[in-house]
Design a protein around this motif. Structure first.
Motif, mmCIF file in Angstrom:
data_model
loop_
_atom_site.group_PDB
_atom_site.id
_atom_site.type_symbol
_atom_site.label_atom_id
_atom_site.label_comp_id
_atom_site.label_asym_id
_atom_site.label_seq_id
_atom_site.Cartn_x
_atom_site.Cartn_y
_atom_site.Cartn_z
ATOM 1 N N GLN A 6 0.876 -1.293 0.140
ATOM 2 C CA GLN A 6 0.059 -0.128 0.088
ATOM 3 C C GLN A 6 0.840 1.448 0.083
ATOM 4 O O GLN A 6 1.970 1.358 -0.611
ATOM 5 N N ALA A 17 -12.055 -0.871 -3.389
ATOM 6 C CA ALA A 17 -12.347 -1.354 -4.506
ATOM 7 C C ALA A 17 -11.045 -1.716 -5.439
ATOM 8 O O ALA A 17 -11.128 -2.178 -6.754
ATOM 9 N N TYR A 69 -13.002 -5.961 -1.796
ATOM 10 C CA TYR A 69 -14.534 -5.513 -2.101
ATOM 11 C C TYR A 69 -15.601 -6.647 -1.947
ATOM 12 O O TYR A 69 -15.098 -7.761 -2.538
ATOM 13 N N ILE A 70 -16.772 -6.638 -1.163
ATOM 14 C CA ILE A 70 -17.429 -7.765 -1.085
ATOM 15 C C ILE A 70 -18.658 -7.433 -2.172
ATOM 16 O O ILE A 70 -19.221 -6.649 -2.301
#
Ligand code: NAD
Length: 554
Positions: free
Chosen positions: A128, A264, A271-272
């Protein structure tokens, strides 16, 4: 197992060294702080924030990093390759103590498939931005940036504040969790949707969110009442954004402001998909990753389509740096890029002056050290009312997570000046231990990210990534304590390259010189990058501050 691994994360405090110098000590404490249970989202998996943003590749690497930092001499440099310590070289005392390269993949191969393949083989980790570079400070790190965004939005669209407006967003994770607080700080009402109740609970515990509900009707009722009464309120709504937005449209509800901060950028882990619980999602993720990604992307397409529909009905809509528009576009949503990213819409002028998310952390662990630095900001930068208001609000509303820290957007000239003051305060004993000074990779001159920080650059240079590389190199030369270069942060694999720097104020004369150099070149790169792209404000800033730009006309 969990208890075992977490017991390795030791929170060192006070003035006693566990290493051979304060620079190494700072890296050690910040690594541990990134994994502090109050700071990291999933410390037992070494995950700090932003989907699977990690602090170290695995627990063996973590152990080896800790060992290396403890043994590292004051004239040595430790090299980290995607969360694994790979070498210690003799350098010199003014060189960085740690150099970090995370998640970098040769451009033609730079996608999630290659990453996951390498990750599975144990050859890589996702860094990240501030996870793998050890300068994450919990949600506070993003609060001010989020506040700046909403405050600028309010100024552009509603006068001075968000009072009497409803902002709808999703994703109350490590970064996204700052949204409800930033909206209420700007006087507005926020509905923040998250599919994971534990995330909402965490935001309530840390006072980033006021109330929670699993009822859409109740959320709308509470929000509309607060809007009518002109009261600031944040509501955590349990549910899946890709399901809830269409339901809101069906009920005739349109928010005044609309955005999204689900993870996203990472369709597999962040993301679910619709129609799934957290448990069924986890099962599908491990059983059939391809099918999971397919469903996840299709859900994002629904999500973005609903955002566009709400935008057409009048919601001021913007992308909040998670690359959801790109996924929707790839899925066939033609108008996905009809709403702008937050940087061109609200933040770029600040970047032109070298302003960005500057932060500092008290290695002592004593909140009093931060309070004293807050007072300095209020005194030294009293001309900047907006900044002083932020500090006062932060003092009142921000609960520290892990080591006490503070963030504030300072620009070229201000950062070096403040850095020297901090170093003097450490030298005189006014502060009880050294201070770590750093920033997010999301800064003015340290990122190439065409769907985010460098979206719609004036000269079309959105995808040019020479700039963050130059940023990392000049900061290393100047003597930052650690310097990092990452790929894929914020928006995911293939979409960004970015650099980080951290420098320690230990009160010595050497540190003072390093701070002066690095806190000048670092924001200086932001001014230069934007001046080169033709932004008048950056050109003016460069001229006013005497930054040498060889080919700047006139
Ligand atoms: P995170 O992984 O900690 O949190 C993401 C949250 O989204 C989780 O709580 C998850 O439960 C929720 N979620 C996932 N799918 C959902 C769905 N369908 N409906 C509702 N909720 C859902 O990530 P984070 O650190 O909060 O970052 C979020 C995103 O913002 C990332 O893409 C990150 O790269 C980006 N980001 C933006 C900025 C910025 O300044 N704009 C800064 C940092 C990160």
């Amino acid at each position: 197992m969990k208890a075992n691994t977490l017991s390795k994360v030791v929170q060192y405090r006070g003035t006693e060294l566990n290493t051979k110098g304060w620079q190494q000590e700072a890296a050690l404490r910040m690594l541990m702080n990134n994994l502090h249970p109050d700071v990291a989202e999933h410390p037992e998996e070494l995950v700090v924030y932003g989907g699977i943003g990690k602090a170290a590749r695995n627990w063996e690497s973590f152990d080896a990093i800790v060992r290396s930092l403890k043994e590292l001499e004051n004239d040595e440099t430790l090299l980290i390759q995607s969360g694994k310590p790979v070498a210690v070289f003799k350098s010199h005392t003014n060189a960085p103590r740690v150099l970090i390269a995370n998640s970098n993949i040769v451009p033609a191969f730079a996608n999630w498939d290659t990453f996951h393949e390498l990750d599975k083989k144990g050859l890589m980790m996702y860094g990240q931005m501030t996870a793998g570079s050890w300068i994450y400070i919990g949600s506070q790190g993003i609060v001010q940036g989020t506040y700046e965004t909403f405050a600028e939005l309010a100024k552009q669209h509603f006068g001075e504040s968000l009072k009497g407006t409803i902002t709808l967003t999703a994703g109350l994770g490590g970064m996204g969790g700052a949204q409800p607080l930033a909206v209420t700080m700007a006087g507005g009402v926020c509905i923040g949707i998250d599919v994971d109740e534990s995330r909402i609970d965490r935001r309530i515990e840390t006072r980033y969110t006021d109330v929670k509900t699993d009822s859409l009707d109740e959320a709308i009722r509470l929000a509309e009442k607060a809007k009518k009464d002109g009261i600031a309120l944040s509501i955590g709504l349990l549910g899946n954004a890709a399901e809830i937005l269409p339901e809101m449209i069906a009920r005739g509800f349109t928010p005044d402001v609309l955005t999204d901060q689900t993870s996203a950028h990472d369709p597999l882990n962040g993301y679910i998909p619709t129609g799934m619980t957290l448990e069924t999602a986890a099962e599908l993720r491990s059983a059939d990753a391809e099918e999971y990604v397919k469903r996840s992307k299709a859900s994002m397409a629904k999500h973005v389509s609903a955002m566009i529909e709400m935008m057409d009905k009048g919601a001021i809509t913007f992308d909040y740096g998670n690359n959801i528009r790109q996924v929707a576009k790839d899925e066939g949503v033609e108008r996905a890029f009809d709403f702008p990213g937050f940087v061109p819409a609200y933040i770029r002028p600040q970047f032109c002056e070298g302003k960005g998310p500057f932060r500092w952390v008290a290695l002592s662990g004593d909140p009093e050290d931060i309070r004293k630095t807050d007072e300095v900001i209020l005194r030294e930068f009293s001309y900047n009312t907006h900044l002083c208001n932020w500090i006062k609000m932060a003092q009142e509303k921000i609960q520290f997570q892990g080591l006490p820290s503070r963030i504030c957007w300072l620009g070229y000239g201000e950062r070096a000046r403040f850095g020297k003051i901090i170093n003097d305060m450490v030298a005189s004993g006014e502060l009880s231990a050294p201070i770590v000074i750093g920033r997010d990779h999301l800064d003015s001159g340290s990122v190439a990210s065409p769907n985010r920080e460098t979206e719609a650059m004036k000269d079309g240079s959105d995808a040019v990534s020479d700039w963050p590389i130059l940023n990392a190199m000049i900061n290393a030369v100047g003597g930052a304590t650690w310097v990092s270069f990452h790929h894929g942060g914020g928006v995911g694999m293939g979409y960004s390259q970015h650099a980080g720097m951290v420098i320690v104020a230990d009160g010595t004369k050497d540190a003072e010189e390093r701070i002066e150099r690095v806190l000048t070149t670092d924001p200086g790169m932001g001014v230069v990058r934007h001046a080169d792209a033709g932004y008048d404000l950056a050109i003016q800033t460069a001229r006013d501050k005497g930054i040498k730009i060889p080919m700047l006309e006139g």
